[in-house]
Structure formats: C-alpha cells, structure tokens
Scaffold this motif. Structure first.
Motif, short mmCIF file in Angstrom:
data_model
loop_
_atom_site.label_atom_id
_atom_site.label_comp_id
_atom_site.label_asym_id
_atom_site.label_seq_id
_atom_site.Cartn_x
_atom_site.Cartn_y
_atom_site.Cartn_z
N GLY A 49 -9.25 -11.97 6.51
CA GLY A 49 -8.48 -10.94 5.81
C GLY A 49 -6.98 -11.15 5.97
O GLY A 49 -6.21 -11.00 5.02
N ILE A 52 -5.90 -14.06 3.79
CA ILE A 52 -5.86 -13.65 2.37
C ILE A 52 -4.58 -12.85 2.10
O ILE A 52 -3.89 -13.08 1.11
CB ILE A 52 -7.11 -12.82 2.00
N SER A 53 -4.27 -11.92 3.00
CA SER A 53 -3.07 -11.09 2.82
C SER A 53 -1.81 -11.95 2.81
O SER A 53 -0.90 -11.73 2.01
CB SER A 53 -2.95 -10.06 3.94
N GLU A 56 -1.62 -14.05 -0.32
CA GLU A 56 -1.28 -13.17 -1.44
C GLU A 56 0.22 -12.85 -1.45
O GLU A 56 0.87 -12.88 -2.49
CB GLU A 56 -2.10 -11.88 -1.29
N LEU A 59 2.08 -15.85 -2.58
CA LEU A 59 1.95 -16.02 -4.03
C LEU A 59 2.89 -15.07 -4.76
O LEU A 59 3.48 -15.42 -5.79
CB LEU A 59 0.50 -15.76 -4.47
N ASP A 60 3.04 -13.86 -4.21
CA ASP A 60 3.98 -12.90 -4.82
C ASP A 60 5.40 -13.44 -4.80
O ASP A 60 6.24 -13.04 -5.60
CB ASP A 60 3.92 -11.55 -4.08
N GLU A 61 5.68 -14.35 -3.84
CA GLU A 61 7.00 -14.98 -3.77
C GLU A 61 7.03 -16.31 -4.53
O GLU A 61 8.00 -17.06 -4.45
CB GLU A 61 7.37 -15.26 -2.29
N GLU A 64 2.51 -21.19 -3.39
CA GLU A 64 1.06 -21.33 -3.30
C GLU A 64 0.70 -22.26 -2.16
O GLU A 64 1.01 -23.45 -2.21
CB GLU A 64 0.48 -21.85 -4.62
#
Lengths: 99, 233
Positions: A49, A52-53, A56, A59-61, A64
């Motif tokens: 978890g 994943i956080s 994520e 990815l928002d920045e 990848e």
C-alpha cells in the motif's frame, strides 16, 4: 527531479497508512522510521500500500517509476528497510530508470 | 457526492457500449477504451484507443488517462473475446490472443488502476466471466479457462485490496445477443439457455442491474463474489 521532496512523499504515504490503523498502532513518522524487515513497522500488504501511494504521488508529479520490480528485490540490502533507504532508492530510480 | 469517474474497457460496442451509455445517463464521467474510435459523443465521455491485449498499449493508455483524471471510482474490465473450437483443434495463436485480452488485460488494467481507485471512497473493480466456466462448456475450453483465471484474479485481488477500500467482484452473463456470440450457431445458444434455471436469453439490462449493485456505496462489504445470470451456479 527538482522540486520534488521524496521524503515528504514518503511521510504523506505513511500518514495514509496511519489512517487505516487503529489509534494504538499509529506509526511514529520520522527520517529514521524502520519500515520493513527486522523491527519494521509495516506488514507486507502495508508495504504494498505504501509503495502504491508513493508511485501514485510521483505519477501526480509526472514521474513514472516502478518501486517493487526485480531491481528492488535483487538489492543485497532491501531498499524498504527505512525511510532513509527508501528515499535514496527512489532518488536513484528516478535518476537511473530501469530499462 | 460528485460524479463518479468510471473506466470501461471495450466501451465502443455491445455490452460495453450499453454499460457506458447507462452510466452516462446516470451522470457519471466515463473513460472508455476500445481498439478503434468510438462514435459515442457525450460531454462526459472520453474515449481512448487501446489494444487491451498489449501491455505496451495499456501502459501508454494509463499514461494518457492520467492527463484526464488522477482518480477513479470504478474500473469495469469488460473487454474480452470469445473463441469456440474443439480443444484438439485450437491453435496456439488463439490461446495467446484470448489470454492476452481476457486475462492479461484484466490483470494489467486492474494493477495500473489500483492507485487511482485507492483515492475513491468506494473503489470498485468489476470483472467479466461467463457461465461457460461453471457449465464447463464443450468447445469453449480456452475461453472458459481464461475466464476461470479471471475469477481467481477477482477473488485474490478482493482479498489483497479489501483493506484499501477497493472491492473486486465479477459478473458471469448467460448468453446475450451481442457481437461476442455472433459466430455461435442459434441451436448451440438454445441448448445452453435450456441449461439455465431461467430459460431465456439475458439482456444488457440484466448485466447493468448487477453492475449497479456492485457500484452502489451500500455494496462496500461485497467483494470477491462471482454472480452468474440466469440461475447458473
């Protein structure tokens, strides 16, 4: 990657982990927090978890990276031991993306 | 509660199209994908061209999807292909294609969507299986085997991500008049329908009813389930 505070992203992800925990099992979040392995605070699914956080948030920045690939597993010392080792591992992964 | 953000694979025709139109009518924002373009035009519909059988194509798709949304409330893994052939005559290429789309596609889309679904208060993964699994239909060995894999994926994903607030369930439609069964002789379909408790063809509405059930917030405690239509068990 300028402007991205990796350690803060890990802290935010640990806050999310704490949301799912009971009050008496809250993780004390600091640079030296031991995450996984001997004396680590996370069980295996909490580590999943957390990764994943973090992926994520990266990815928002616009970044990848895959944190749980063979490269992570093949390290002689797990990069998931502590906040510090994970911060360094993420920084290295960003600088040298897996082919 | 704002509009739900729902990803539907195989959205351009058949059941996927019906599901997409239903969700749009309910006010949801739908991100649909299919191999080609879609002629569906709606202010809340966003289409992506993706080959669900290709890992590279799925990777590119999720990169593009992120530009449109950073969170998802549901992923509906509707894309799939069927194949009817005697086991002894099924070529490896058919096996590969069926497993790439039905199994690998479901696996990769679910994996890529996990982080986005986690941001939802009611994250949902809905997979598609078939009554060919419990009925162990002759002539559908590879197709049924691929959907058996999807059922197992469904149950394991449900266990692993239940604590993340994401449910994962599957629906197994009985025969519906869509392009998926257009190559199957009518007599064969009738034979299959006669093995159901309710001996008639299903409609897209029957599937949509189950999807609405899985999606509703009240279904937060429903996970790892496979629901077959027509009284097949």
């Amino acid at each position: 990657m300028p402007g991205v505070d990796i350690q803060q992203i890990i802290f935010d992800a640990l806050e999310l982990t704490n949301h799912a925990r009971e009050d008496h099992r809250q993780i004390v979040i600091s640079e030296s927090t031991l995450l996984f392995g001997n004396d680590g605070v996370l069980d295996s699914m909490e580590l999943v978890g957390l990764l994943i956080s973090i992926e994520e948030a990266l990815l928002d920045e616009g970044i990848e990276v895959t944190l749980s690939d063979e490269r992570a597993m093949s390290q002689s010392k797990s990069p998931f031991r502590s906040v510090t080792t994970l911060t360094n591992y993420i920084q290295d992964s960003i600088n040298e993306p897996a082919s | 509660m704002g509009a739900r953000r729902i990803l539907v694979t195989g959205a351009s025709r058949g059941l996927g199209r019906a599901i997409t139109e239903h969700l749009l009518a309910k006010g949801d924002v739908v991100y649909g994908c299919s191999r080609g373009q879609s002629d569906l035009s709606h202010e809340n519909y966003h289409h992506f061209s993706v080959d669900i059988g290709s890992d590279e194509s799925i990777k590119t798709f999720f990169f593009e999807l992120r530009r449109a949304t950073r969170s998802l409330d549901a992923l509906i893994n509707n894309a799939g292909i069927a194949s009817m052939n005697a086991f002894a005559l099924t070529p490896p290429a058919t096996y590969q294609q069926v497993f790439n789309i039905n199994v690998q596609g479901t696996y990769l889309c679910s994996q890529k969507a996990l982080g986005m679904l986690r941001k939802s208060d009611h994250g949902r993964i809905i997979n598609f299986t078939t009554v060919a699994v419990p009925l162990q239909l002759e002539g559908e060995s590879i197709y049924a085997a691929s959907k058996s894999a999807v059922e197992t994926l469904t149950k394991v994903i449900a266990k692993e991500y239940g604590n993340f607030g994401i449910t994962c369930n599957a629906i197994g439609p009985s025969p519906i008049d869509t392009s998926l069964i257009k190559g199957v002789p009518a007599s064969k379909i009738q034979e299959l329908v006669q093995r159901q408790a309710i001996k008639k063809m299903a409609t897209p509405g029957d599937v949509i009813n189950v999807i609405d059930f899985y999606l509703q917030p009240g279904s937060d405690f429903i996970t790892g389930q496979v629901l077959y239509l027509g009284g097949v068990s």
